[in-house]
Design a protein around this motif. Structure first.
Motif, PDB file in Angstrom:
ATOM      1  N   ALA A 144       0.898  -1.284   0.153  1.00 32.86           N
ATOM      2  CA  ALA A 144      -0.190   0.097   0.001  1.00 32.86           C
ATOM      3  C   ALA A 144       0.926   1.276   0.050  1.00 32.86           C
ATOM      4  CB  ALA A 144      -0.889   0.001   1.421  1.00 32.86           C
ATOM      5  N   LEU A 145       1.942   1.412   0.715  1.00 29.58           N
ATOM      6  CA  LEU A 145       2.893   2.565   0.732  1.00 29.58           C
ATOM      7  C   LEU A 145       3.767   2.865  -0.620  1.00 29.58           C
ATOM      8  CD1 LEU A 145       4.683   2.038   4.343  1.00 29.58           C
ATOM      9  CD2 LEU A 145       3.164   4.038   3.402  1.00 29.58           C
ATOM     10  N   TYR A 146       3.855   1.578  -1.513  1.00 31.79           N
ATOM     11  CA  TYR A 146       4.173   1.839  -2.856  1.00 31.79           C
ATOM     12  C   TYR A 146       3.098   2.456  -3.684  1.00 31.79           C
ATOM     13  CZ  TYR A 146       8.917  -0.574  -2.526  1.00 31.79           C
ATOM     14  OH  TYR A 146      10.019  -1.299  -2.254  1.00 31.79           O
ATOM     15  N   VAL A 147       1.905   2.076  -3.530  1.00 31.57           N
ATOM     16  CA  VAL A 147       0.881   2.902  -4.356  1.00 31.57           C
ATOM     17  C   VAL A 147       0.876   4.286  -4.075  1.00 31.57           C
ATOM     18  CG1 VAL A 147      -1.681   2.946  -4.599  1.00 31.57           C
ATOM     19  CG2 VAL A 147      -0.547   0.593  -4.547  1.00 31.57           C
ATOM     20  N   ALA A 148       0.974   4.471  -2.413  1.00 31.06           N
ATOM     21  CA  ALA A 148       1.023   5.943  -2.303  1.00 31.06           C
ATOM     22  C   ALA A 148       2.087   6.559  -2.627  1.00 31.06           C
ATOM     23  CB  ALA A 148       0.957   5.955  -0.737  1.00 31.06           C
ATOM     24  N   GLN A 149       3.460   5.804  -2.653  1.00 30.82           N
ATOM     25  CA  GLN A 149       4.567   6.812  -2.846  1.00 30.82           C
ATOM     26  C   GLN A 149       4.403   6.979  -4.431  1.00 30.82           C
ATOM     27  OE1 GLN A 149       8.656   6.170  -1.351  1.00 30.82           O
ATOM     28  NE2 GLN A 149       9.033   4.925  -3.083  1.00 30.82           N
ATOM     29  N   ALA A 150       3.947   6.131  -5.255  1.00 28.12           N
ATOM     30  CA  ALA A 150       3.727   6.597  -6.571  1.00 28.12           C
ATOM     31  C   ALA A 150       2.915   7.675  -6.919  1.00 28.12           C
ATOM     32  CB  ALA A 150       3.267   5.246  -7.610  1.00 28.12           C
TER      33      ALA A 150
ATOM     34  N   THR B 282       9.523   4.492   7.542  1.00 22.41           N
ATOM     35  CA  THR B 282      10.959   5.030   7.852  1.00 22.41           C
ATOM     36  C   THR B 282      11.835   3.625   8.027  1.00 22.41           C
ATOM     37  OG1 THR B 282      10.097   5.053  10.168  1.00 22.41           O
ATOM     38  CG2 THR B 282      10.018   6.923   9.035  1.00 22.41           C
ATOM     39  N   PHE B 283      11.518   2.595   8.208  1.00 26.95           N
ATOM     40  CA  PHE B 283      12.477   1.458   8.483  1.00 26.95           C
ATOM     41  C   PHE B 283      13.036   1.275   7.150  1.00 26.95           C
ATOM     42  CE2 PHE B 283      13.610  -2.867   8.622  1.00 26.95           C
ATOM     43  CZ  PHE B 283      14.200  -2.962  10.018  1.00 26.95           C
ATOM     44  N   TYR B 284      12.200   1.249   5.932  1.00 25.41           N
ATOM     45  CA  TYR B 284      12.733   0.900   4.790  1.00 25.41           C
ATOM     46  C   TYR B 284      13.267   1.925   4.000  1.00 25.41           C
ATOM     47  CZ  TYR B 284      10.729  -3.659   5.806  1.00 25.41           C
ATOM     48  OH  TYR B 284      10.544  -5.016   6.463  1.00 25.41           O
ATOM     49  N   THR B 285      14.339   1.804   3.525  1.00 21.72           N
ATOM     50  CA  THR B 285      15.227   3.060   2.845  1.00 21.72           C
ATOM     51  C   THR B 285      14.268   3.254   1.338  1.00 21.72           C
ATOM     52  OG1 THR B 285      16.606   1.466   2.054  1.00 21.72           O
ATOM     53  CG2 THR B 285      17.394   2.597   3.821  1.00 21.72           C
ATOM     54  N   LEU B 286      13.734   2.081   0.699  1.00 22.75           N
ATOM     55  CA  LEU B 286      13.162   2.391  -0.447  1.00 22.75           C
ATOM     56  C   LEU B 286      11.921   3.301  -0.384  1.00 22.75           C
ATOM     57  CD1 LEU B 286      13.797  -0.991  -2.385  1.00 22.75           C
ATOM     58  CD2 LEU B 286      15.132   1.162  -2.585  1.00 22.75           C
ATOM     59  N   PHE B 287      11.309   3.484   0.723  1.00 19.08           N
ATOM     60  CA  PHE B 287      10.209   4.545   0.741  1.00 19.08           C
ATOM     61  C   PHE B 287      11.068   5.836   1.184  1.00 19.08           C
ATOM     62  CE2 PHE B 287       8.114   0.861   2.280  1.00 19.08           C
ATOM     63  CZ  PHE B 287       7.167   0.686   1.266  1.00 19.08           C
ATOM     64  N   TYR B 288      10.850   6.912   0.299  1.00 21.43           N
ATOM     65  CA  TYR B 288      11.743   8.065   0.593  1.00 21.43           C
ATOM     66  C   TYR B 288      10.987   8.991   1.341  1.00 21.43           C
ATOM     67  CZ  TYR B 288      14.485   5.823  -3.092  1.00 21.43           C
ATOM     68  OH  TYR B 288      15.098   4.653  -3.460  1.00 21.43           O
ATOM     69  N   LYS B 289      11.392   9.380   2.316  1.00 17.55           N
ATOM     70  CA  LYS B 289      10.757  10.624   3.163  1.00 17.55           C
ATOM     71  C   LYS B 289      11.066  12.206   2.684  1.00 17.55           C
ATOM     72  CE  LYS B 289      11.952   7.502   5.220  1.00 17.55           C
ATOM     73  NZ  LYS B 289      12.227   6.119   4.424  1.00 17.55           N
ATOM     74  N   GLU B 290      11.634  12.240   1.707  1.00 17.31           N
ATOM     75  CA  GLU B 290      11.843  13.563   0.937  1.00 17.31           C
ATOM     76  C   GLU B 290      11.576  13.541  -0.322  1.00 17.31           C
ATOM     77  OE1 GLU B 290      15.781  15.607   2.322  1.00 17.31           O
ATOM     78  OE2 GLU B 290      15.948  13.524   3.463  1.00 17.31           O
ATOM     79  N   PRO B 291      11.167  14.674  -0.927  1.00 21.42           N
ATOM     80  CA  PRO B 291      11.092  14.338  -2.410  1.00 21.42           C
ATOM     81  C   PRO B 291      12.447  14.179  -3.181  1.00 21.42           C
ATOM     82  CG  PRO B 291      10.359  16.650  -1.774  1.00 21.42           C
ATOM     83  CD  PRO B 291      10.771  15.950  -0.455  1.00 21.42           C
ATOM     84  N   VAL B 292      12.198  13.147  -4.113  1.00 23.25           N
ATOM     85  CA  VAL B 292      13.180  12.763  -4.937  1.00 23.25           C
ATOM     86  C   VAL B 292      13.172  13.034  -6.598  1.00 23.25           C
ATOM     87  CG1 VAL B 292      13.847  10.485  -3.522  1.00 23.25           C
ATOM     88  CG2 VAL B 292      12.172  10.428  -5.391  1.00 23.25           C
TER      89      VAL B 292
ATOM     90  N   ASP C 112      15.069   3.406 -11.061  1.00 27.73           N
ATOM     91  CA  ASP C 112      13.648   2.999 -10.939  1.00 27.73           C
ATOM     92  C   ASP C 112      13.594   1.746 -10.459  1.00 27.73           C
ATOM     93  OD1 ASP C 112      13.164   5.640 -11.546  1.00 27.73           O
ATOM     94  OD2 ASP C 112      12.127   5.158 -13.530  1.00 27.73           O
ATOM     95  N   THR C 113      12.911   0.698 -11.290  1.00 25.39           N
ATOM     96  CA  THR C 113      12.916  -0.616 -11.016  1.00 25.39           C
ATOM     97  C   THR C 113      14.054  -1.634 -11.938  1.00 25.39           C
ATOM     98  OG1 THR C 113      11.177  -0.843 -12.497  1.00 25.39           O
ATOM     99  CG2 THR C 113      10.598  -0.591 -10.271  1.00 25.39           C
ATOM    100  N   GLU C 114      14.788  -1.146 -12.691  1.00 28.43           N
ATOM    101  CA  GLU C 114      15.389  -1.724 -13.797  1.00 28.43           C
ATOM    102  C   GLU C 114      16.828  -2.119 -13.331  1.00 28.43           C
ATOM    103  OE1 GLU C 114      14.965  -4.301 -16.014  1.00 28.43           O
ATOM    104  OE2 GLU C 114      12.876  -3.036 -15.930  1.00 28.43           O
ATOM    105  N   TYR C 115      17.477  -3.261 -13.275  1.00 28.44           N
ATOM    106  CA  TYR C 115      18.950  -3.386 -12.886  1.00 28.44           C
ATOM    107  C   TYR C 115      19.673  -3.245 -14.224  1.00 28.44           C
ATOM    108  CZ  TYR C 115      18.757  -5.977  -8.524  1.00 28.44           C
ATOM    109  OH  TYR C 115      18.667  -6.269  -7.174  1.00 28.44           O
ATOM    110  N   TYR C 116      20.965  -2.678 -14.022  1.00 24.60           N
ATOM    111  CA  TYR C 116      21.749  -2.397 -15.183  1.00 24.60           C
ATOM    112  C   TYR C 116      23.186  -2.925 -14.427  1.00 24.60           C
ATOM    113  CZ  TYR C 116      18.043   0.291 -16.893  1.00 24.60           C
ATOM    114  OH  TYR C 116      16.868   0.903 -17.695  1.00 24.60           O
TER     115      TYR C 116
ATOM    116  N   PHE D 204       7.386   3.392 -11.247  1.00 21.31           N
ATOM    117  CA  PHE D 204       7.357   3.363  -9.498  1.00 21.31           C
ATOM    118  C   PHE D 204       7.500   1.828  -9.018  1.00 21.31           C
ATOM    119  CE2 PHE D 204       5.748   7.598 -10.294  1.00 21.31           C
ATOM    120  CZ  PHE D 204       6.698   8.293  -9.556  1.00 21.31           C
ATOM    121  N   PHE D 205       6.970   0.974  -9.528  1.00 12.93           N
ATOM    122  CA  PHE D 205       6.958  -0.467  -9.063  1.00 12.93           C
ATOM    123  C   PHE D 205       6.510  -1.233  -9.988  1.00 12.93           C
ATOM    124  CE2 PHE D 205       2.648  -1.090  -8.129  1.00 12.93           C
ATOM    125  CZ  PHE D 205       2.236   0.278  -7.750  1.00 12.93           C
TER     126      PHE D 205
END
Ligand code: SF4
Ligand code: SF4
Ligand code: FES
Ligand code: FES
Lengths: 170, 822
Positions: free
Chosen positions: A28-34, A64-74, A141-145, A167-168
């Motif tokens: 749900a947080l991923y949806v919100a983050q997008a 806040t525990f997970y670094t992939l949720f950003y707490k500032e604008p990226v 984003d979500t792609e590995y290189y 976003f995801f």
């Protein structure tokens, strides 16, 4: 701003997949983050809590525990550059220095320092991406290189700059 | 009991099975260092301070203990030290807490804790009562190998060995609590309290590792009526009270063990004073009542006691303004005027309002003044006549609640009315696996933890209970339609009730006789009728006032009768002790008429309240912190108040004022202390006991609770009122910190109604009844049913009693959107 009806709907659908609604916190947080353009202001966490009917503090703790949720604008695209051992040995440090110079940013973990002036990229150092076989590597984003060189990085980033953010992956 | 034998540092001890090793060590008389462990919280083993070397008997292949040559069992020591707080004891266990190895390990842990801990003790509020300080002294290494390097943002990947964590400090976590993040040792006690005890999840850990901190995301911050308890259990100075901070060092304060009277729970508290000022209030352990907790109102509503607004001298109104006078003059004047009125119109022209806010002794002496000296039987302690209290002594009330398998809660909101009872109910649910069934006309916060919430249409509680009884007995359910309760939900509830072994029924004080009879009938139908309890919410010592006899007898008028008689002109004098009927009496119009009409009005109070302003004489009274006395809590348990400081200024205890007044009227009672009064009262009561008898239930017809509704078109909403813990009561107004938390006056309505009327969240709404109108902020949600609205009683500046018409059973209002602001 607040979550669109569509996003709320989506969160409800996700929640319905689990026996306990609280289990849907991360998706749900991923949806919100997008929805919020790639990051999570506190309002977004409160809204997710409301949608899931769980304590807001719980969502705050998870986000806040997970670094992939950003707490500032990226920036539009988030680049996660691996700076762990294997990648470092294979030249990640040169990539880091190159990007720092190229974009006039600092890749030190701070979102503000790592975001380009035009807001296209935020580059963050990360520990092992679990792709050591393809070192040095990064995620955009979500792609590995993998097996990166300066030229490759430049080419990838120039291409992606104009593309929409992913976003995801559902 | 199933006991387990073990040895602690060579000493043999037996403890109940399931005990954690840490408790066994304590029981054997040894100290164990610990931070995260708290006897009321679940063990988590987070801090690793409580280490010990532990061994258990070796078992041979035949599962029998292997014996030494001397016949003692061979002990296999565990290879690593064990955290005793998470280790249940087992038969034959050997625990060593004072070996050199253990000492070294614990000292090492202390060193780790201090690696990030600032050297704040000289300026830290916790200093002097700080477990970290104490345990560092007792178990610490004396010197640290961790140096401090200043500068650098810890967020940016500095190793903990390079720099202590530095944070901006203090950070106000809420109006009441300040957080010092540098001092926090992340034991999680505060967070666990909100997750396990108060169940409001007000606090959480955010971020992780070396960046973790405590924070909240509730609105208002730390939205909990119990937040102050986290300050008590924080083992360091990370959480401190914003009311108490920096007002004294803890070793300078004088502790007085007394009882909180701000509601009927009867929590045991310690009042800390210095130089006759109340500095803070702390819970005092009493497992039969409040355990080690108190609510935030009890804790933080203390500033009013020393408020500059307190009355310190008697006041007499002359030509419309109050003049401060000496006690002799005031008492002589009151004595003379009351005597004149008595002589001219008879004693029954005088009425007295006693108060559940005052002690048993105050109330006893008060009714004695009315009855013996003034010759009047008009005496009542209740704020209004709908309240019914029944005196029962149930010393194990809270234990019964905790150990119930089913709790049926009817017409009450314990969080706002009796907070510590709310905690016990939550304990029953969260720790004893109890089932909560609520029956209320609107949702309450506790419903989040209820198994079944039967939200019913206003004024149909009796029908719901009657239907429940029918369902329990297997007879046909009737009359459910009007209640709005779904049948399958009701049946589910009935099934749980029928199966329960330890049922506890709790009902609100405004429940009418029919409802109470229905509840007894329901309980009796599954033979546990003794577990039905009436709650009292208005005042801390309501049952004490009842016990003291402050109720009309022999045809005397009750509070409603007195108000009407006064408004009518037949009651000439009114004597009010510790009540503020202008705010609290439901019929705001009647009370104003009554107070205007009455010839002589005497008021005892701490402040010049709305009621006192109408008075001819105001006598300055003492608060609960300033007096000795007896109070009875919601379960009828009598407890002692102890004076923590002398009454401020020339104010005085109510019983002393009344005894002096009686003396002025020629009655020499000669009480020297509360003990004299109590002895007299006990003689009075000898051999009698007040008990509520279960009557037989008559068929109660739903129709009779539905009054003819002719006004439904003009006033389409039914108005519900109820209590709020932080209301507009006078003491809260004068407790600065807590007064910030008193909500702006609001009306709560259902989402659908709000949408239909175009009322936005937070918008201003006009709530109009035939009696008048109030402008209130709209709270929109799903707590009330569509068609009903909720307005709390005594909101500051918007007393709902001005629009109530208690002559009607159902209060109706209409809503119109006012100016919106959001
Ligand atoms: S604030 Fe206090 S109680 Fe809470 S985690 Fe920190 S040290 Fe423990
Ligand atoms: S619950 Fe009641 S008695 Fe206990 S501290 Fe709070 S106000 Fe006082
Ligand atoms: S070290 Fe870079 S992916 Fe493992
Ligand atoms: S007290 Fe045992 S680990 Fe904290």
């Amino acid at each position: 701003m607040s979550l669109s009806d569509e996003a709320r709907q989506k969160i409800q659908e996700i929640a319905a997949r689990y026996p306990r609604r609280i289990s849907a916190t991360i998706p749900a947080l991923y949806v919100a983050q997008a929805e919020y353009g790639g990051w999570l202001p506190k309002e977004a966490m409160v809204e997710v809590a409301e949608e899931l009917d769980v304590p807001p503090s719980h969502v705050f703790g998870v986000a806040t525990f997970y670094t992939l949720f950003y707490k500032e604008p990226v920036g539009k695209h988030v680049v996660q550059l691996c700076t762990n051992l294997a990648c470092m040995l294979c030249g990640a440090e040169t990539l880091q220095q190159h990007l720092e110079r190229k974009f006039n940013i600092k890749i030190n973990g701070s979102i503000r320092d790592g975001t380009t002036a035009d807001g296209t990229f935020t580059v963050l150092p990360v520990e092992c991406l679990a792709a050591c076989g393809g070192a040095p590597c990064m995620i955009v984003d979500t792609e590995y290189y993998e097996n990166l060189t300066i030229e490759k990085v430049d080419k990838i980033l120039t291409q992606i700059a104009t593309q929409p953010t992913v976003f995801f992956k559902p | 009991m199933d006991l387990v034998n073990l040895t602690v540092n060579g000493q043999k001890i037996a403890v109940p099975r399931g005990t954690m090793a840490i408790e066994a060590v304590k029981a054997a008389g040894f100290d164990v260092a610990h931070f995260c462990y708290h006897p009321k919280l679940k063990p988590v083993g987070m801090c690793r301070m409580c280490l010990a070397e532990v061994g258990t008997p070796r078992l041979g292949p035949d599962r029998k203990p292997v014996l030494n040559e001397d016949g003692t069992p061979q002990i296999g020591m565990m290879p690593q030290p064990q955290a005793t707080c998470t280790l249940p004891v087992s038969e034959g266990m050997v625990i060593l807490t004072n070996t050199d190895a253990v000492k070294k390990m614990v000292a090492g842990m202390v060193e780790f804790f201090l690696a990030n801990h600032p050297l704040d003790c000289p300026v830290c509020d916790k200093g002097g009562e700080c477990p970290l300080q104490d345990q560092t002294m007792a178990f610490g290494p004396g010197q640290s190998r961790v140096g401090e390097v200043f500068g650098g943002d810890v967020r940016l990947q500095q190793g903990i060995w390079e720099a202590k964590r530095h944070w901006e400090k203090p950070k106000p976590l809420s109006e009441l609590i300040a957080l010092d993040r540098e001092r926090c040792i992340q034991c999680g006690r505060c967070v666990r309290f909100t997750q396990e005890i108060s169940l409001d999840n007000a606090l959480t850990f955010i971020y992780r590792g070396a960046q973790s901190e405590i924070d909240t995301l509730t609105d208002p911050p730390v939205d909990s009526k119990f937040s102050g308890n986290t300050i008590d259990i924080c083992p360091v100075g990370a959480l401190t009270s914003r009311v108490f901070r920096f007002t004294a060092r803890v070793w300078e304060v004088k502790p007085t063990h007394t009882v909180c009277t701000q509601c009927g729970c009867g929590c045991n508290i310690t009042i800390n004073t210095r130089l006759d000022k109340v500095l803070r209030i702390l819970p005092r352990d009493n497992d039969r009542i409040n355990e080690c907790w108190i609510c935030d109102r009890g804790r933080f509503n203390s500033q009013f006691i020393n408020s500059a607004a307190r009355l310190t001298k008697p006041l007499i109104k002359r030509n419309g303004t109050f003049e401060a006078v000496e006690w002799d003059e005031a008492l002589a004047f009151v004595a003379k005027t009351l005597t004149q009125i008595k002589d001219a119109h008879g004693g029954n022209a005088i009425g007295g309002l006693a108060s559940g806010k005052c002690t048993v002794e105050d109330n006893y002496v008060f009714q004695k003044l009315l009855r013996e000296v003034l010759g009047s039987d008009n005496v009542d302690y209740r704020p209004h006549g709908k309240i019914k209290h029944r005196l029962r002594r149930v010393p194990d009330f809270y234990e019964q609640v905790e150990n119930a398998d089913v709790i049926l809660l009817v017409g009450a909101d314990p969080l706002e009315e009796l907070p510590i009872l709310d905690l016990r109910i939550k304990k029953c649910i969260a720790q004893r696996n109890g089932t909560l069934i609520t029956v209320n006309p609107r949702r309450i916060l506790l419903d989040q933890h209820a198994t079944i919430s039967l939200v019913h249409q206003p004024h149909t509680a009796t029908a719901v209970i009657t239907a429940l009884s029918a369902a329990v007995n297997g007879s046909t359910i009737e009359g459910l339609g009007a209640t709005g309760v779904a049948e399958d939900l009701l049946k589910d509830a009935a099934q749980r009730l029928a199966q329960s072994q330890r049922l506890v029924v709790l009902y609100g004080e405004e429940s009418n006789d029919e409802l109470v009879a229905a509840l007894h009938h329901l309980a009796a139908s599954r033979d546990r009728q003794e577990a039905v309890f009436g709650l009292c919410r208005h005042d801390g010592n309501a049952l004490g006032a009842l016990w003291a006899g402050a109720m009309p007898k022999n045809g005397g008028l009750d509070v409603d009768g007195m108000m009407r008689a006064a408004a009518h002109g037949s009651l000439k004098a009114l004597y009010i002790m510790g009540q503020n009927p202008v705010n609290s009496y439901p019929d705001g119009q009647l009370v104003k008429e009554a107070l205007d009409k009455v010839e002589f009005l005497v008021v005892h109070d701490l402040f010049l309240t709305e009621t006192a302003q109408h008075a001819d004489v105001v006598l300055p009274a003492a608060s609960y912190a300033e007096k000795d006395g007896t109070v009875l809590n919601v379960a009828g348990v009598a407890q002692r108040l102890k004076q923590a400081l002398p009454p401020v200024g020339e104010s005085s205890e109510d019983w002393k004022i009344i005894t002096a007044l009686a003396y002025f009227m020629g009655h020499h009672w000669g009480y020297k202390s509360c003990a004299d009064i109590l002895r007299e009262l006990e003689r009075h009561h000898a051999g009698t006991s007040a008990r509520w008898n279960v009557g037989t239930l008559e068929r109660w017809n739903v129709e009779t609770c539905q009054p003819a509704d002719t006004e439904a078109e003009t006033y389409p909403f039914i108005l519900l009122t109820g209590a709020q813990l932080y209301d507009g009561s006078v003491s809260l107004r004068h407790s600065e910190r807590l007064s910030h938390l008193v909500e702006a006056p609001f009306v709560e309505l259902h989402r659908d109604d709000a949408q239909r009327l175009g009322i936005a969240r937070g918008a201003e709404v006009e709530v109009t009844s035939p009696r008048g109108a109030l402008r209130l902020r709209a709270k929109v949600g799903r707590k009330v049913l569509p068609g009903t609205v909720f307005v709390p009683e005594h909101q500051p500046g918007a007393p709902v009693n001005t629009i109530l018409d208690p002559t009607r059973q159902v209060q109706r209002v209409r809503l119109s959107a006012g100016r919106g602001d959001g």
